[in-house]
Scaffold this motif. Structure first.
Motif, mmCIF file in Angstrom:
data_model
loop_
_atom_site.group_PDB
_atom_site.id
_atom_site.type_symbol
_atom_site.label_atom_id
_atom_site.label_comp_id
_atom_site.label_asym_id
_atom_site.label_seq_id
_atom_site.Cartn_x
_atom_site.Cartn_y
_atom_site.Cartn_z
ATOM 1 N N GLU B 183 -64.412 5.746 93.570
ATOM 2 C CA GLU B 183 -65.102 6.615 93.698
ATOM 3 C C GLU B 183 -64.815 6.921 92.257
ATOM 4 O OE1 GLU B 183 -67.050 7.941 96.370
ATOM 5 O OE2 GLU B 183 -67.227 6.385 97.167
ATOM 6 N N ALA B 184 -63.710 7.266 91.375
ATOM 7 C CA ALA B 184 -63.206 7.631 90.768
ATOM 8 C C ALA B 184 -64.066 6.702 89.502
ATOM 9 C CB ALA B 184 -62.006 7.837 90.051
ATOM 10 N N ALA B 185 -64.240 5.496 89.023
ATOM 11 C CA ALA B 185 -64.830 5.164 88.301
ATOM 12 C C ALA B 185 -66.487 5.202 88.602
ATOM 13 C CB ALA B 185 -64.558 3.285 88.939
ATOM 14 N N ARG B 186 -66.753 5.605 90.064
ATOM 15 C CA ARG B 186 -68.581 5.796 89.542
ATOM 16 C C ARG B 186 -68.364 6.865 89.786
ATOM 17 N NH1 ARG B 186 -69.407 3.393 95.447
ATOM 18 N NH2 ARG B 186 -68.943 1.087 94.543
ATOM 19 N N LEU B 187 -67.772 7.960 89.566
ATOM 20 C CA LEU B 187 -68.443 9.068 88.615
ATOM 21 C C LEU B 187 -67.689 8.967 87.493
ATOM 22 C CD1 LEU B 187 -66.364 11.722 91.497
ATOM 23 C CD2 LEU B 187 -68.581 10.856 90.859
ATOM 24 N N ASP B 188 -67.211 8.346 87.277
ATOM 25 C CA ASP B 188 -67.231 7.916 85.152
ATOM 26 C C ASP B 188 -68.116 7.140 85.017
ATOM 27 O OD1 ASP B 188 -65.590 9.634 84.927
ATOM 28 O OD2 ASP B 188 -63.395 8.066 85.218
#
Lengths: 263, 287
Positions: B183-188
């Protein structure tokens, strides 16, 4: 992944899937090939391999050995797992670690001493030679110990206060709670016994005691049977595996990943 | 609990452990220093068996073939399994079918697989004809009867057999990566490739090492395929160490000599496993 990427991946995976299953399609189609060219499906190869090829006997041996080995593993791994998970005794940790260590020992490397031992014990060419080496397997010990450790022991304590003996507690209270783990163990033990080759191959030389994998391998080397007949035999040997796989896919996956993720 | 009951509970495992694991490993070592055979007296001959192995051309060829097999299959098996697992984990339509289908070859008896491939590789077999269609320089009598193609053909089959099993292990590892990281990677704004390089691959390093360890242990012991498909031939070009042990020990009954070869392999496998496990251990501590 983008749409285009997904379609490409899907096509690639499908092509690989077809190539993965192609040899089995070939095996099944070849097994129905009639020796005299007719268009209809022919069961001749199956009856030939079962009777003339002696496959009926191999099938019986494989089934008998697999059933005994599976039952043995269920009982003995449950017993050992219970002791290792619940009882404090000197050597407990050593026995548990040994089960994991054994998984790392290359079994094919010790065929000579096992052959000598089985011969000296007078078990060469007997059903014992096919069964004894597999009656308790280290993965099963590992699986059951882990599973029982994670069970609450309230019921066991209550039963103990009521005066129940250890074996009553184990088989009447712990065993029913272990059903999921026992299912994984049973499937794993059955499949590895059914497919087992090296020990049955070196510990038995009489065709009367051949199991399916060994019997088929021996026929392959001889001139007696035709390729379609051997493919019929291979199909017979494979069907139980596919059936078990279709019904117990989750248990098979769990058995494999349990050893991997924790080991 | 009574000691007696405890003994009954663990006895089957202790007996199996002692008879089929501990004893053979020790007895194998003892045998390797003798000239044990089923004929005549047994004498202690020191390291003579080991010295003889290194001047035995059949053994050296078997060792070379085994190493060739191990190093020639494991990289392919590992990379293909990883790629397939990553693709399946992307929830492509039908991913469950792919996962199940790829796994089937690895649960079918190796003996059956080898028999089927012997037919496919033979002169006029489907894979023989396919090779011809592709314009390859295919040996006229089929892949298994030529010294240059027999071993590679068996290696290709082995990769085909093993891949699905490792796909399964990789999928388990990928599924155990915490969703929050993705999720974090996707938000980035990380795309598929960046997520692959910076999240998935680093997170499954220990599984990769595990996969390589068990595949190494397994591959060094290759035997069934060899026995069923070629019996070590043509001209010893597919003989492996375990096949050599079988042939020397259980065919010619030079059990002392065969045990020395077996033990040498045992030590080699042990060294490889320990090095690889050290790598796993080191990785786990760093996290």
């Amino acid at each position: 992944m983008r749409r285009f990427g997904k379609i490409t991946a899907c096509i690639l995976l499908t092509v690989i899937l077809i190539s993965m299953l192609f040899p089995f399609f070939y095996m099944i189609i070849a097994s129905f090939q009639s020796p005299t060219p007719t268009c209809s499906i022919s069961w001749e190869n199956y009856s030939a391999i079962l009777t003339r090829g002696g496959l009926a006997g191999f099938l019986f041996n494989s089934a008998l050995v697999a059933v005994i080995v599976t039952l043995g593993n269920l009982v003995f791994c449950l017993m050992a797992g219970y002791a290792l998970a619940r009882k404090r005794f000197s050597g407990n940790r050593l026995l548990y670690i040994s089960a994991m260590a054994v998984l790392m020992i290359p079994a094919h490397v010790v065929i000579i001493p096992v052959y000598i031992l089985i011969s000296k014990l007078g078990l060469y060419n007997t059903y014992w030679a096919l069964i004894l080496p597999f009656l308790v397997n280290p993965l099963g010990i590992f699986l059951m110990t882990q599973y029982i450790k994670n069970l609450p022991d309230d019921c066991e304590q209550a039963a103990r206060i009521d005066g129940a003996g250890e074996f009553t507690i184990l088989f009447k209270i712990v065993a029913p709670l272990c059903k999921p783990a026992l299912a994984v163990l049973a499937v794993q033990a059955f499949l590895s016994s059914w497919n087992s080759f090296v020990y049955p191959f070196i510990l038995v030389s009489s065709p009367k005691l051949y199991t399916l994998p060994v019997g088929l391998a021996m026929m392959q080397g001889l001139q007696g049977m035709s390729t379609p007949e051997i493919m019929a035999g291979s199909t017979i040997a494979t069907m139980p595996v596919i059936i078990v796989f279709l019904f117990f896919q989750r248990q098979i996956t769990e058995g494999i990943t349990a050893g991997a993720v924790k080991g | 609990m009574k000691r007696f009951n405890l003994l009954i509970l663990v006895f089957p495992w202790i007996a199996t452990l002692a008879i089929f694991w501990v004893f053979p490993v020790i007895y194998s070592l003892v045998l390797s220093f003798t000239d044990y055979s089923i004929f005549g007296q047994t004498r202690y001959i020191g390291v003579a068996n080991y010295l003889k192995l290194f001047s035995d051309r059949t053994f050296l060829l078997s060792l070379k073939n085994t190493l060739y097999f191990v190093f020639g299959t494991i990289p392919f098996t590992t990379v293909i399994a990883l790629v397939l697992a990553v693709l399946i984990a992307e929830k492509i339509p039908g991913h469950k079918i792919f996962q199940a289908g790829y796994f089937i070859p690895s649960i079918v008896s190796m003996s059956v697989v080898a028999i089927v491939f012997t037919a496919l590789y033979a002169r006029g077999g489907y894979l023989h004809m396919l090779g011809k269609l592709c314009g390859l320089a295919v040996p006229e009598n089929g892949y298994l009867f030529s010294t240059s193609t027999a071993l590679p053909a068996i290696m290709a089959m082995d990769i085909w057999v093993a891949v699905g099993y490792y796909v399964l292990l990789y999928l388990a590892a990928i599924k155990s990566i915490p969703v929050e990281i993705y999720e974090a990677a996707r938000l980035d704004g990380a795309g598929f490739w960046r997520r692959l390089w910076q999240v998935t691959l680093p997170q499954i390093t220990s599984m990769t090492l595990f996969v390589v360890v068990i595949n190494t242990i397994r591959s060094f012991q290759i035997f069934i395929e060899i026995y069923v498909m070629t019996r070590g031939g043509p001209l010893g070009s597919t003989s492996t160490v375990v096949y050599f042990v079988f042939d020397e020990g259980l065919r010619k009954f030079n059990m002392g000599y065969a045990s020395a070869a077996a033990y040498l392999l045992f030590v080699v496998i042990l060294i490889f496993s320990l090095i690889q496990m050290k790598l796993i251990g080191g990785k786990d501590q760093s996290r």
